[in-house]
Design a protein around this motif. Structure first.
Motif, PDB file in Angstrom:
ATOM      1  N   GLY A 150       0.775  -1.389   0.018  1.00 34.50           N
ATOM      2  CA  GLY A 150      -0.117   0.118  -0.064  1.00 34.50           C
ATOM      3  C   GLY A 150       0.828   1.342   0.006  1.00 34.50           C
ATOM      4  N   SER A 151       2.052   1.199   0.869  1.00 37.94           N
ATOM      5  CA  SER A 151       2.497   2.513   1.162  1.00 37.94           C
ATOM      6  C   SER A 151       3.464   2.818  -0.405  1.00 37.94           C
ATOM      7  CB  SER A 151       3.815   2.287   2.082  1.00 37.94           C
ATOM      8  OG  SER A 151       4.828   1.294   1.678  1.00 37.94           O
ATOM      9  N   GLU A 152       3.680   1.676  -1.226  1.00 36.07           N
ATOM     10  CA  GLU A 152       4.394   1.744  -2.494  1.00 36.07           C
ATOM     11  C   GLU A 152       3.494   2.310  -3.539  1.00 36.07           C
ATOM     12  OE1 GLU A 152       5.966  -2.140  -3.242  1.00 36.07           O
ATOM     13  OE2 GLU A 152       8.021  -1.655  -2.105  1.00 36.07           O
ATOM     14  N   LYS A 153       2.254   1.832  -3.489  1.00 42.86           N
ATOM     15  CA  LYS A 153       1.190   2.414  -4.286  1.00 42.86           C
ATOM     16  C   LYS A 153       1.100   4.094  -3.953  1.00 42.86           C
ATOM     17  CE  LYS A 153      -1.448  -1.718  -5.336  1.00 42.86           C
ATOM     18  NZ  LYS A 153      -2.871  -2.312  -5.414  1.00 42.86           N
ATOM     19  N   LEU A 154       1.046   4.289  -2.658  1.00 41.69           N
ATOM     20  CA  LEU A 154       0.611   5.694  -2.335  1.00 41.69           C
ATOM     21  C   LEU A 154       1.671   6.626  -2.744  1.00 41.69           C
ATOM     22  CD1 LEU A 154      -1.098   5.688   1.107  1.00 41.69           C
ATOM     23  CD2 LEU A 154      -1.868   6.547  -1.050  1.00 41.69           C
ATOM     24  N   ALA A 155       2.813   6.177  -2.656  1.00 38.64           N
ATOM     25  CA  ALA A 155       4.180   7.075  -2.945  1.00 38.64           C
ATOM     26  C   ALA A 155       4.229   7.254  -4.431  1.00 38.64           C
ATOM     27  CB  ALA A 155       5.475   6.236  -2.907  1.00 38.64           C
ATOM     28  N   LEU A 156       3.406   6.821  -5.332  1.00 38.36           N
ATOM     29  CA  LEU A 156       3.357   7.196  -6.802  1.00 38.36           C
ATOM     30  C   LEU A 156       2.375   8.005  -6.838  1.00 38.36           C
ATOM     31  CD1 LEU A 156       4.207   3.768  -8.344  1.00 38.36           C
ATOM     32  CD2 LEU A 156       5.769   5.572  -7.839  1.00 38.36           C
ATOM     33  N   GLN A 157       1.169   8.094  -6.128  1.00 38.86           N
ATOM     34  CA  GLN A 157       0.100   9.167  -6.283  1.00 38.86           C
ATOM     35  C   GLN A 157       0.310  10.421  -6.041  1.00 38.86           C
ATOM     36  OE1 GLN A 157      -3.390   7.516  -4.437  1.00 38.86           O
ATOM     37  NE2 GLN A 157      -3.562   5.951  -5.746  1.00 38.86           N
ATOM     38  N   ASN A 158      -0.161  11.409  -6.881  1.00 43.11           N
ATOM     39  CA  ASN A 158      -0.170  12.779  -6.578  1.00 43.11           C
ATOM     40  C   ASN A 158      -1.336  13.246  -5.858  1.00 43.11           C
ATOM     41  OD1 ASN A 158      -2.600  12.963  -8.094  1.00 43.11           O
ATOM     42  ND2 ASN A 158      -1.619  13.112 -10.134  1.00 43.11           N
ATOM     43  N   ALA A 159      -1.243  14.437  -5.300  1.00 37.32           N
ATOM     44  CA  ALA A 159      -2.263  15.112  -4.381  1.00 37.32           C
ATOM     45  C   ALA A 159      -3.516  15.011  -4.615  1.00 37.32           C
ATOM     46  CB  ALA A 159      -1.754  16.564  -3.906  1.00 37.32           C
ATOM     47  N   ASP A 160      -3.850  15.109  -5.950  1.00 39.28           N
ATOM     48  CA  ASP A 160      -5.198  15.091  -6.598  1.00 39.28           C
ATOM     49  C   ASP A 160      -5.807  13.569  -6.254  1.00 39.28           C
ATOM     50  OD1 ASP A 160      -7.530  16.214  -8.024  1.00 39.28           O
ATOM     51  OD2 ASP A 160      -7.096  14.624  -9.614  1.00 39.28           O
ATOM     52  N   LYS A 161      -5.106  12.638  -6.465  1.00 39.58           N
ATOM     53  CA  LYS A 161      -5.723  11.122  -6.586  1.00 39.58           C
ATOM     54  C   LYS A 161      -5.970  10.966  -4.908  1.00 39.58           C
ATOM     55  CE  LYS A 161      -3.724   9.289 -10.651  1.00 39.58           C
ATOM     56  NZ  LYS A 161      -2.889   8.190 -11.273  1.00 39.58           N
ATOM     57  N   LYS A 162      -5.135  11.257  -4.166  1.00 37.95           N
ATOM     58  CA  LYS A 162      -5.085  11.103  -2.670  1.00 37.95           C
ATOM     59  C   LYS A 162      -6.284  11.660  -2.152  1.00 37.95           C
ATOM     60  CE  LYS A 162      -0.657  11.747  -1.934  1.00 37.95           C
ATOM     61  NZ  LYS A 162       0.512  12.050  -1.158  1.00 37.95           N
ATOM     62  N   ASN A 163      -6.313  13.287  -2.413  1.00 39.16           N
ATOM     63  CA  ASN A 163      -7.484  13.946  -1.964  1.00 39.16           C
ATOM     64  C   ASN A 163      -8.873  13.448  -2.502  1.00 39.16           C
ATOM     65  OD1 ASN A 163      -5.736  15.654  -0.703  1.00 39.16           O
ATOM     66  ND2 ASN A 163      -5.771  17.206  -2.288  1.00 39.16           N
ATOM     67  N   LYS A 164      -8.928  12.841  -3.481  1.00 36.60           N
ATOM     68  CA  LYS A 164     -10.274  12.249  -4.193  1.00 36.60           C
ATOM     69  C   LYS A 164     -10.580  11.212  -3.181  1.00 36.60           C
ATOM     70  CE  LYS A 164     -10.182  14.109  -8.948  1.00 36.60           C
ATOM     71  NZ  LYS A 164     -10.107  13.774 -10.302  1.00 36.60           N
ATOM     72  N   ALA A 165      -9.820  10.161  -3.105  1.00 36.66           N
ATOM     73  CA  ALA A 165      -9.782   9.062  -2.344  1.00 36.66           C
ATOM     74  C   ALA A 165     -10.457   9.361  -0.628  1.00 36.66           C
ATOM     75  CB  ALA A 165      -8.783   8.147  -2.117  1.00 36.66           C
ATOM     76  N   LEU A 166      -9.686  10.472  -0.018  1.00 33.55           N
ATOM     77  CA  LEU A 166     -10.067  10.927   1.284  1.00 33.55           C
ATOM     78  C   LEU A 166     -11.449  11.567   1.194  1.00 33.55           C
ATOM     79  CD1 LEU A 166      -6.730  12.387   2.385  1.00 33.55           C
ATOM     80  CD2 LEU A 166      -7.808  10.247   2.912  1.00 33.55           C
ATOM     81  N   GLU A 222     -11.797   5.807  -6.871  1.00 34.83           N
ATOM     82  CA  GLU A 222     -11.128   5.684  -7.941  1.00 34.83           C
ATOM     83  C   GLU A 222      -9.603   5.896  -7.684  1.00 34.83           C
ATOM     84  OE1 GLU A 222     -10.304   7.773 -12.615  1.00 34.83           O
ATOM     85  OE2 GLU A 222     -11.799   8.282 -11.360  1.00 34.83           O
ATOM     86  N   ASP A 223      -8.616   4.845  -7.917  1.00 39.81           N
ATOM     87  CA  ASP A 223      -7.369   4.941  -7.423  1.00 39.81           C
ATOM     88  C   ASP A 223      -6.948   5.055  -5.944  1.00 39.81           C
ATOM     89  OD1 ASP A 223      -6.070   5.321  -9.908  1.00 39.81           O
ATOM     90  OD2 ASP A 223      -6.837   7.573 -10.079  1.00 39.81           O
ATOM     91  N   GLY A 224      -8.219   4.516  -5.247  1.00 39.78           N
ATOM     92  CA  GLY A 224      -7.986   4.441  -3.595  1.00 39.78           C
ATOM     93  C   GLY A 224      -7.220   3.279  -3.397  1.00 39.78           C
ATOM     94  N   VAL A 225      -6.451   3.418  -2.368  1.00 38.59           N
ATOM     95  CA  VAL A 225      -5.238   2.218  -1.963  1.00 38.59           C
ATOM     96  C   VAL A 225      -5.852   1.728  -0.687  1.00 38.59           C
ATOM     97  CG1 VAL A 225      -3.192   1.538  -1.398  1.00 38.59           C
ATOM     98  CG2 VAL A 225      -3.685   3.449  -2.852  1.00 38.59           C
ATOM     99  N   PRO A 226      -6.940   0.695  -0.531  1.00 32.49           N
ATOM    100  CA  PRO A 226      -7.263   0.252   0.954  1.00 32.49           C
ATOM    101  C   PRO A 226      -6.430  -0.566   1.589  1.00 32.49           C
ATOM    102  CG  PRO A 226      -8.174  -1.142  -1.230  1.00 32.49           C
ATOM    103  CD  PRO A 226      -7.553   0.177  -1.552  1.00 32.49           C
TER     104      PRO A 226
END
Length: 430
Positions: free
Chosen positions: A13-29, A168-172
Motif C-alpha cells: 500500500g505504501s508503495e502504491k501511495l508513494a506514486l500518487q499525486n495530491a489530486d488522487k489522494k484527495n479524491k479518495a479521502l 477511483e485510485d483508492g488504496v485500501p
C-alpha cells in the motif's frame, strides 16, 4: 495477529501511495469523508457498545468522555479530515537545493516514511486522524487501538477500507487495524520488534504506555508525551484572567493531554488568587494543595470538604505523588512558590515537556518563562488547551511530540515525512 501478512500488505500500500499525486489522494479521502458521514448511526451503535462496556468495567466518566462519539463529534472528525484534504501535499516538496563546483545538481526533497504504526488508547477519533494524515503524506498505517475502543475502531476502519476500495485510485491496503484482545499485549511486542517491516511507531496515550514503547521498541519511535501541564500565576498576573484560564485548562475537558494538572502560584498573589480560584471552580474539582496553599484554602471550604473528614472532600494535603501526577480527571495539584525562578524550576522538574503557561503582565517575566521552560509549547496568557493539531491549523494530529528530534509539539502531515537527496550529474567521477 499475522504481522508478516499485515506488514506485507501495508508495504504494498505504501508503495502504491508513494506514486500518487495530491489530486488522487484527495479524491479518495473525500470518498472516505462521505462514507463516514453516511455511516454515523453504525459508528455510534458500535461506540455505544464500547461505552457500555467501559462503564461496566468501572471506567471513570472523564475517560468515558474520551471514548464517546456522538453526531457532533463525528462531524468534527469529518471536518478534520476535510481540513487535511485542503492542506498542501508535502510529498515532493524541495526543501533545499544547490549545485556543487563540479556541476552536480543536488536537491533535498520530502518523501513518506513508509509503513507507520500507532499504538493508542481510547479516543476513536485518533483512528481517522492518524489514517488521514498518513494517507495524505503517502504512508500506510497500522492501527493498534485499545480494547476499550475496539468496536468503534473496527467499524470505522471497515468503513474507510470499503470507501477506499470503491474510490477511483483508492488504496485500501494502506490501512490495517490490529484485532485486540483484553489483557493481551503480545501484538504490541510484535509491533515494537518488527525490524524491517515497520518504519516507525508512535505511542499515544498515558505515561505507562509511552514508557513501555520507548523502553521495548527495536524500531524507531516518535515519542508523544503524557500531559503533565502547568499554569504558573505570576506576581504580575491579571488574576481574573488567571482564574478564567485555569477554569478552561482544567475543567473544560480534564481527560485530555493538554489539560493542566498543576497550578503554581507566586506567593505575592497567593492570598488573593487562591480564594478566587476556589470560588471559580465552585466544587467542580479536587485540590491537592501543598502546605502553604492548604493553609490559605482550608479557610475557604467547609470542614466536611477537607482532607480527613467525611463528606464530599475537595481539599487534600498534597503528598509527593501529587507533584507531577497526571490525574486525567477533575483534580489538580496547587502549590505556592517564592519566585518565578522557583516556579520554573518546579515545572521543569515535574512536567512531561508538553505544554506550560504563564499568566503575567510583565513582558520580562513572560520572555524569561518562555526561554527557560523545557516544553514543546509554552504559552503566555492563554490556555494550554490550544496545543492541538486542529487549533494550530494542521487539521488533524498524530499526537503531541515531546521529544526533540524529528518532530516536536503537535504533529501534522510533515511529521510523517523524511527527506532524501536527489543528485543529477553528467558523468562526474571522484
Amino acid at each position: 495477529m499475522d504481522l508478516e501478512k499485515l506488514s506485507e500488505g501495508l508495504k504494498n500500500g505504501s508503495e502504491k501511495l508513494a506514486l500518487q499525486n495530491a489530486d488522487k489522494k484527495n479524491k479518495a479521502l473525500l470518498v472516505v469523508a462521505d462514507a463516514l458521514d453516511k455511516a454515523k448511526e453504525e459508528i455510534i451503535a458500535a461506540n455505544t457498545l464500547d461505552v457500555e462496556n467501559g462503564r461496566k468495567n468501572g471506567m471513570s466518566e472523564s475517560l468515558i468522555d474520551r471514548l464517546l462519539l456522538n453526531p457532533k463529534r463525528i462531524d468534527g472528525i469529518i471536518d478534520s479530515l476535510k481540513n487535511v484534504i485542503g492542506q498542501t501535499d508535502p510529498i515532493g516538496e524541495e526543501v533545499g537545493g544547490w549545485k556543487t563546483p563540479n556541476g552536480l545538481n543536488i536537491r533535498q526533497v520530502r518523501v513518506p516514511l513508509g509503513v507507520v504504526a500507532i499504538i493508542y488508547e481510547s479516543r476513536p477519533n485518533v483512528t481517522v486522524d492518524a489514517f488521514s494524515l498518513a494517507y495524505k503524506s503517502g504512508n500506510a498505517i497500522l492501527l493498534r487501538g485499545s480494547a476499550s475502543a475496539y468496536n468503534s475502531n473496527k467499524k470505522i476502519v471497515e468503513i474507510i477500507k470499503d470507501a477506499l476500495a470503491k474510490a477511483e485510485d483508492g488504496v485500501p491496503e494502506a490501512i490495517e487495524l490490529v484485532e485486540v484482545r483484553e489483557h493481551d499485549h503480545s501484538d504490541v511486542d510484535e509491533i515494537l520488534t518488527a525490524v524491517g517491516k515497520i518504519d516507525v511507531v508512535l505511542p499515544r496515550g498515558g505515561k505507562k504506555l509511552i514508557q513501555s514503547v520507548v523502553a521495548n521498541a527495536r524500531i524507531p519511535v516518535i515519542e508523544t508525551g503524557s500531559g503533565v501541564c502547568h499554569l504558573y500565576v505570576d506576581s504580575e498576573a491579571d488574576l481574573e484572567m488567571a482564574c478564567s484560564v485555569a477554569e478552561n485548562a482544567k475543567l473544560q475537558r480534564p481527560s485530555v493531554c493538554n489539560a493542566i494538572e498543576g497550578i503554581v502560584v507566586h506567593k505575592a498573589v497567593a492570598d488573593k488568587f487562591l480564594p478566587m480560584l476556589v470560588k471559580k471552580f465552585d466544587g467542580r474539582a479536587k485540590f491537592h494543595a501543598d502546605e502553604r496553599a492548604y493553609a490559605i484554602m482550608e479557610k475557604l471550604v467547609g470542614d466536611s470538604q477537607k482532607d480527613g473528614n467525611a463528606g464530599e472532600k475537595i481539599l487534600f494535603k498534597a503528598c509527593s505523588e501529587d507533584f507531577g501526577n497526571e490525574y486525567l480527571d477533575y483534580e489538580c495539584c496547587v502549590l505556592v512558590v517564592d519566585s518565578i525562578e522557583q516556579g520554573i524550576a518546579y515545572i521543569n522538574a515535574h512536567n512531561s515537556k508538553h505544554s506550560e503557561s504563564i499568566i503575567t503582565e510583565s513582558r520580562g517575566n513572560a520572555r524569561l518563562f518562555q526561554a527557560r521552560i523545557d516544553a514543546a509549547c509554552v504559552y503566555v496568557n492563554a490556555s494550554t488547551r490550544f496545543t492541538d493539531g486542529g487549533e494550530f491549523g494542521f487539521g488533524a494530529e498524530l499526537g503531541i511530540s515531546t521529544q526533540k528530534l524529528h518532530a516536536r509539539g503537535p504533529m501534522g502531515i510533515k511529521a510523517l515525512t523524511t527527506t532524501k537527496y536527489l543528485i543529477d550529474g553528467d558523468g562526474q567521477i571522484r
